[in-house]
Write a protein that holds these residues in place. Sequence first.
Motif, PDB file in Angstrom:
ATOM      1  N   ASP A  40       9.563  11.452  15.270  1.00 36.32           N
ATOM      2  CA  ASP A  40      10.976  11.798  15.089  1.00 36.32           C
ATOM      3  C   ASP A  40      11.900  10.787  15.785  1.00 36.32           C
ATOM      4  N   LEU A 118       4.805  18.871  21.864  1.00 28.42           N
ATOM      5  CA  LEU A 118       5.334  20.185  21.479  1.00 28.42           C
ATOM      6  C   LEU A 118       5.135  21.222  22.579  1.00 28.42           C
ATOM      7  N   VAL A 253       1.292  25.090  20.259  1.00 32.66           N
ATOM      8  CA  VAL A 253       0.917  24.113  19.235  1.00 32.66           C
ATOM      9  C   VAL A 253       0.038  23.046  19.879  1.00 32.66           C
ATOM     10  N   ASP A 261      -3.849  14.679  13.993  1.00 33.55           N
ATOM     11  CA  ASP A 261      -2.941  15.430  14.867  1.00 33.55           C
ATOM     12  C   ASP A 261      -1.551  14.815  14.843  1.00 33.55           C
ATOM     13  N   ARG A 264       0.210  15.807  11.731  1.00 31.38           N
ATOM     14  CA  ARG A 264       0.619  17.218  11.808  1.00 31.38           C
ATOM     15  C   ARG A 264       1.883  17.378  12.636  1.00 31.38           C
ATOM     16  N   VAL A 265       1.941  16.713  13.795  1.00 28.85           N
ATOM     17  CA  VAL A 265       3.094  16.837  14.683  1.00 28.85           C
ATOM     18  C   VAL A 265       4.329  16.205  14.042  1.00 28.85           C
ATOM     19  N   GLN A 267       4.943  16.038  10.887  1.00 33.87           N
ATOM     20  CA  GLN A 267       5.375  16.984   9.866  1.00 33.87           C
ATOM     21  C   GLN A 267       6.130  18.158  10.478  1.00 33.87           C
ATOM     22  N   HIS A 268       5.671  18.580  11.656  1.00 35.83           N
ATOM     23  CA  HIS A 268       6.339  19.686  12.355  1.00 35.83           C
ATOM     24  C   HIS A 268       7.777  19.309  12.698  1.00 35.83           C
ATOM     25  N   PHE A 269       7.963  18.116  13.252  1.00 32.96           N
ATOM     26  CA  PHE A 269       9.318  17.666  13.604  1.00 32.96           C
ATOM     27  C   PHE A 269      10.165  17.481  12.345  1.00 32.96           C
ATOM     28  N   ALA A 271       9.926  19.144   9.592  1.00 26.63           N
ATOM     29  CA  ALA A 271      10.297  20.472   9.102  1.00 26.63           C
ATOM     30  C   ALA A 271      11.457  21.042   9.910  1.00 26.63           C
ATOM     31  N   ILE A 272      11.440  20.812  11.223  1.00 28.25           N
ATOM     32  CA  ILE A 272      12.538  21.284  12.080  1.00 28.25           C
ATOM     33  C   ILE A 272      13.836  20.581  11.690  1.00 28.25           C
TER      34      ILE A 272
END
Length: 281
Positions: A40, A118, A253, A261, A264-265, A267-269, A271-272
């Motif tokens: 991010d 996270l 998380v 990994d 995945r992280v 993608q998490h950011f 999405a936020i």
Amino acid sequence: MCDLAASSALNELAPPPFIAVIPARLASSRLPGKALLEIDGQPMVVHVAQRARAAGAQQVIIATDAQAIMEVAHQYGFLAVLTRPTHLSGTDRLAEVVEQFGWSDDTIVVNAQGDEPLLEPQLIQSVAAHLAHQKACAIATAAHPITAAAEIFDPNVVKTVLDKNGHALYFSRAPIPWARDTYQPDWSNVPAMSAPPCTVYRHIGLYAYRAAFLRRFPDLAAAPLEKAEALEQLRALWHGERIAVLITHHTPVAGVDVPADLARVRQHFAAIAQGKHQEKT
């Protein structure tokens, strides 16, 4: 069902003064240079430092063996110190930082791993508070209940069992406690198990230490159990130290160990960020 001693709720204890130290190496066998990999728009280690600051740490220090990480830390306004490249563990690196700064023995030092972008600030604060209220313990950590057989029997998932006071009795990659009348020697019934017959706690790799213990740690001989399980915290138990375990029912998380990994992280950011964008439109 049996209950293996629980602990304090996350918001129950008042936050104490504490210092957060983030050990961060540039070398990583599974994901080289991961401390500086971008997530991010910022290096991973910076995300960890920001979360430690949000947790209310009096001071946030990035402890590294690489000049590149030092420069990035300073770029984002964080204090960083160079430590020896020969340390075998993050705890050894923390011990050097304690000596560099000369902190008093009762100073609470939280080890926030540099590959946990996270990590929840509330959990950092709560583990520090838990140690502050456990005067007989040199270390505090955290755990959460798990029920999925795939996790219970996964050797990469570290489990812990506790005494009635919420102190760790043992940590293991094996499924502990072993439910004799439910688990089978060949574990053939495990996939069909709806829930374990006894509470199983997964260890969360976040630690708070008293500085006095960190001063002692480099002189403690590695323990046979530590070598067998490849779990450094067993050294403390082997030498008679007490580890207080905070139980949380919030599943954290996972951090970043391998390229999957990292994806995945990220993608998490993403999405936020997308969620925030949608709120504004």
